[in-house]
Scaffold this motif. Structure first.
Motif, PDB file in Angstrom:
ATOM      1  N   VAL A 112      22.541 -41.832 -40.621  1.00 17.99           N
ATOM      2  CA  VAL A 112      22.987 -42.383 -41.905  1.00 17.99           C
ATOM      3  C   VAL A 112      24.454 -42.050 -42.154  1.00 17.99           C
ATOM      4  N   LEU A 121      26.693 -47.906 -46.903  1.00 25.97           N
ATOM      5  CA  LEU A 121      25.290 -47.481 -46.938  1.00 25.97           C
ATOM      6  C   LEU A 121      24.435 -48.473 -47.722  1.00 25.97           C
ATOM      7  N   TRP A 143      18.168 -46.348 -46.441  1.00 25.88           N
ATOM      8  CA  TRP A 143      18.148 -45.096 -45.703  1.00 25.88           C
ATOM      9  C   TRP A 143      17.216 -44.081 -46.349  1.00 25.88           C
ATOM     10  N   TYR A 188      14.068 -42.175 -44.651  1.00 27.20           N
ATOM     11  CA  TYR A 188      14.035 -40.704 -44.606  1.00 27.20           C
ATOM     12  C   TYR A 188      12.762 -40.158 -45.250  1.00 27.20           C
TER      13      TYR A 188
END
Length: 399
Positions: A166, A174, A178, A182
């Motif tokens: 990431v 971004l 993500w 995660y």
């Protein structure tokens, strides 16, 4: 109860409260664990209990760096007892899961400039309790991957790799996905948190369980340390790798550490304790920790072999010595435990009774006896209810 073998203990110890990513800390811990040369300290020590406050059964954190969660939740369980509430084993892995999520967010915000690993701090338990609530272990064991006990190395390797990818930012910007990736990996190993669960025939959310069953006010708890490079009786940010949330602690003089703990115990309050267990004077096997008067490297082989065969003279601890040990990495932030009482040996010297989370496999079935000199020298921080602090110290701290 799952028992740790030596290999599992070393793996677990390497990721404890602090130094979770430190090979140096791991080496020290291995040496410490292998240096327990006395067959049994119980033949040389005769302990008499002075105070032994109620606490729940000894647990085993397995091959995981979650000592901070086990000790912190053990502390909360004793607080429930002190408040007259029915005890419950609070899910340690629910707390840890929430910390891993929050730590991941900070890691990304800091572009990877943050220590990862499984380590945490005692204040993390209070912070997660306040933000996310709590669950009984029976509703969230954290064992979603086919083992009987915690074994988190594979999960940590995968989640660390996700975060590393990431922060490389391969898209140039971004996306919000993500975080789903995660947390999805964490939930694959620990289990997805249920929105509601049943406990003793009643449905709860984690927040309602914290309020109605645990019933503790997170604002009543404070964390304290002692370092002379900061003004005493003020707050400062404790700069250790696993203080990923950059929480501040109250700073007191070194002798205040044991004065506060003594006062707390005498008034019915237990204490969460973070410390260095890489010391030659710390023996899990023998259930004793002290500060040898002579440095280990200057001891004869006979002296080394007799380190835990009975009470010994200790080094005189000063604030300068304590600060130097922290500054030169002699004191590492290794482990979290739970101080539950006070005892004396056959020479009337006082020791704290400390509950650990490595199972009941040592001489004292999961507990240790720790001298006040060791606590003054090697404490990195401790947590307690503010009602356990002496009035004069509380006044100085502005609490």
């Amino acid at each position: 109860m799952l028992k740790l073998n030596t290999k599992a203990l070393v793996v677990a110890a390497a990721f404890l409260v602090g130094g979770g990513s430190s090979v140096f800390a791991q080496d020290n811990l291995v040496n410490s664990l292998q240096n327990n040369r006395s067959d049994s300290s119980k033949f040389g020590f005769k302990f008499t209990e002075i105070i032994n406050l109620q606490n729940t059964s000894v647990k085993n954190q397995g091959s995981s760096g979650t000592c901070w969660s086990y000790s912190g939740n053990s502390f909360l369980e004793s607080e429930m007892i002190r408040n007259g509430r029915e005890t419950v084993e609070i899910s340690q892995l629910f707390t840890a899961r929430n910390v891993y999520v929050e730590k991941g967010k900070n890691y990304v915000r800091l572009h990877g400039g943050l220590s990862l690993g499984e380590g945490g701090q005692l204040h993390d338990v209070i912070n997660m309790y306040q933000k996310y609530g709590a669950m009984p272990r029976e509703a969230y064991t954290g064992l979603n991957y086919g083992t009987e006990g915690n074994k988190l190395a594979e999960m940590s390797a995968i989640t660390d790799a996700i975060l590393a990818a990431v922060v490389k930012n391969p898209n140039g910007k971004l996306t919000p996905n993500w975080l789903n990736a995660y947390t999805g990996a964490i939930d694959t190993y620990l289990g997805k948190v249920p929105e509601t669960f049943s406990y003793k025939g009643k449905n709860y959310t984690p927040q309602s369980f914290a309020k109605e069953v645990v019933g503790l006010n997170a604002d009543d708890y404070v964390e304290i340390s002692s370092f002379k490079d900061h003004p005493y009786y003020s707050k400062f940010t404790l700069l250790i790798p696993d203080n990923w949330s950059f929480d501040q602690v109250y700073n007191v003089a070194m002798t205040d550490i044991t004065d506060i703990i003594d006062h707390a115990l005498k008034n019915g309050y237990t204490v969460g304790w973070a410390t260095d267990v890489s010391e030659k004077g710390f023996s899990w096997k023998n259930g004793v920790a002290y500060v040898p008067e002579k440095p280990f490297e200057r001891m004869s082989e006979v002296e080394k072999g007799n380190m835990f065969n009975g009470p010994k003279q200790e080094m005189t601890i000063t604030e300068d010595l304590r600060q130097q040990a922290f500054d030169d990495y002699g004191t590492t932030d290794d482990h979290g435990m739970h101080i539950v009482g006070l005892a004396k040996d056959q020479n009337d010297k006082e020791y704290y009774i400390v509950k650990n989370s490595w199972g009941a496999s040592n001489d004292y079935e999961g507990y240790l006896y720790v001298t006040k000199a060791f606590v003054q020298f090697k404490t990195t921080a401790f947590m307690l209810h503010k009602g356990g602090i002496p009035k004069e110290i509380k006044r100085k701290l502005g609490i």
